[in-house]
Scaffold this motif. Structure first.
Motif, short mmCIF file in Angstrom:
data_model
loop_
_atom_site.label_atom_id
_atom_site.label_comp_id
_atom_site.label_asym_id
_atom_site.label_seq_id
_atom_site.Cartn_x
_atom_site.Cartn_y
_atom_site.Cartn_z
N ASP A 99 13.16 -17.47 -7.36
CA ASP A 99 14.17 -17.79 -6.37
C ASP A 99 14.86 -16.49 -5.94
O ASP A 99 15.60 -15.89 -6.73
N GLU A 100 14.60 -16.07 -4.74
CA GLU A 100 15.17 -14.82 -4.22
C GLU A 100 16.69 -14.81 -4.29
O GLU A 100 17.30 -13.77 -4.48
N ALA A 101 17.32 -15.98 -4.18
CA ALA A 101 18.78 -16.07 -4.24
C ALA A 101 19.32 -15.62 -5.60
O ALA A 101 20.50 -15.30 -5.72
N LYS A 102 18.47 -15.60 -6.61
CA LYS A 102 18.89 -15.19 -7.95
C LYS A 102 18.58 -13.72 -8.24
O LYS A 102 18.73 -13.26 -9.37
N ASP A 103 18.16 -12.99 -7.22
CA ASP A 103 17.93 -11.56 -7.39
C ASP A 103 19.26 -10.85 -7.58
O ASP A 103 20.22 -11.11 -6.87
N VAL A 104 19.30 -9.96 -8.55
CA VAL A 104 20.49 -9.17 -8.83
C VAL A 104 20.38 -7.81 -8.16
O VAL A 104 21.37 -7.25 -7.69
N GLU B 145 0.82 -1.21 0.00
CA GLU B 145 0.00 0.00 0.00
C GLU B 145 0.86 1.26 0.00
O GLU B 145 0.56 2.23 -0.69
N LYS B 146 1.96 1.24 0.75
CA LYS B 146 2.80 2.43 0.89
C LYS B 146 4.18 2.30 0.26
O LYS B 146 4.92 3.27 0.18
N GLU B 147 4.54 1.05 -0.15
CA GLU B 147 5.86 0.84 -0.72
C GLU B 147 5.83 -0.39 -1.62
O GLU B 147 5.18 -1.37 -1.31
N TRP B 148 6.54 -0.31 -2.76
CA TRP B 148 6.71 -1.44 -3.66
C TRP B 148 8.18 -1.78 -3.73
O TRP B 148 9.04 -0.89 -3.73
N VAL B 149 8.48 -3.07 -3.81
CA VAL B 149 9.84 -3.53 -4.04
C VAL B 149 9.91 -3.95 -5.51
O VAL B 149 9.10 -4.75 -5.97
N ILE B 150 10.87 -3.38 -6.22
CA ILE B 150 11.11 -3.71 -7.62
C ILE B 150 12.29 -4.67 -7.64
O ILE B 150 13.35 -4.37 -7.07
N ILE B 151 12.11 -5.83 -8.27
CA ILE B 151 13.11 -6.90 -8.23
C ILE B 151 13.60 -7.24 -9.64
O ILE B 151 12.79 -7.50 -10.53
N PHE B 152 14.92 -7.27 -9.81
CA PHE B 152 15.55 -7.71 -11.05
C PHE B 152 16.19 -9.07 -10.74
O PHE B 152 17.08 -9.15 -9.90
N ASN B 153 15.71 -10.11 -11.42
CA ASN B 153 16.14 -11.47 -11.14
C ASN B 153 16.87 -12.02 -12.37
O ASN B 153 16.42 -11.82 -13.50
N THR C 125 17.16 -14.94 -13.64
CA THR C 125 16.50 -15.97 -14.44
C THR C 125 15.40 -15.31 -15.25
O THR C 125 14.28 -15.13 -14.78
N ALA C 126 15.76 -14.95 -16.49
CA ALA C 126 14.82 -14.18 -17.32
C ALA C 126 13.63 -15.01 -17.79
O ALA C 126 12.51 -14.53 -17.80
N LYS C 127 13.86 -16.25 -18.17
CA LYS C 127 12.76 -17.07 -18.72
C LYS C 127 12.19 -17.96 -17.64
O LYS C 127 12.82 -18.90 -17.20
N GLN C 128 10.98 -17.62 -17.21
CA GLN C 128 10.26 -18.46 -16.24
C GLN C 128 8.78 -18.16 -16.31
O GLN C 128 8.37 -17.11 -16.77
#
Length: 171
Positions: A125-130, A105-113, A115-118
């Motif tokens: 997999d959070e461990a693959k977050d860049v 509601e007050k904050e978004w997390v933007i994630i670049f991972n 593993t492009a194709k899924q």
């Protein structure tokens, strides 16, 4: 008898055509889309699928707060960047990434991972977050029926329902 066979085949052909058209319609309720643009001379391309609200509650409904979202429908959304760039001031190497978000509601997390194709966020997999960055959501001036992403001056903007989220990109 030949007239009967011809009529039967004609009816069968019409039924097949209608069935095919209806099943294709049902298979694409969230059509594919691409957002492209340049930011400080850097090419940015985003491939995603566009779900529609269809009278459903979206934020904190269909898209729950606090959980990883594929940021669209079907395959995970991907973002491809032609050169190293900064996202909200943090370095991101050129390449192709899946783009996930954790709406709030007050904050978004933007994630670049990496593993492009899924498919969706099922194998996320959070461990693959860049890279992860946090941004504040805003409100749209009008209701947005169909989810859309745009490459805009200085960043990427996502709109759906009454929510507008933007993250900054710079050289």
């Amino acid at each position: 008898m030949d007239k009967f066979k011809l009529t039967f085949l004609s009816v069968l052909l019409v039924c097949f055509a209608l069935t095919t058209a209806i099943s294709q319609d049902k298979q694409k309720p969230s059509p594919p889309a691409t957002a492209e643009g340049k930011i400080a001379g850097i090419d940015v391309k985003i491939d995603y699928h566009q779900p529609s609200a269809r009278e459903r509650k979206i934020m904190d409904g269909l898209v729950p707060y606090g959980k990883v979202w594929r940021t669209g429908a079907n395959d995970a959304t991907t973002i491809e960047i032609s050169e190293d760039i900064k996202v909200e001031g943090k370095a991101l190497a050129k390449g192709k990434y899946s783009l996930f978000t954790i709406p709030g509601e007050k904050e978004w997390v933007i994630i670049f991972n990496k593993t492009a194709k899924q498919w969706g966020a099922y194998d996320y997999d959070e461990a693959k977050d860049v890279l992860r960055v946090k941004v504040k959501p805003g409100k749209t001036s009008d209701f947005v029926e169909t989810f859309n992403i745009s490459v805009v001056d200085g960043g990427v903007e996502m709109k759906w329902e009454n929510t507008n989220v933007k993250f900054a990109l710079s050289k």
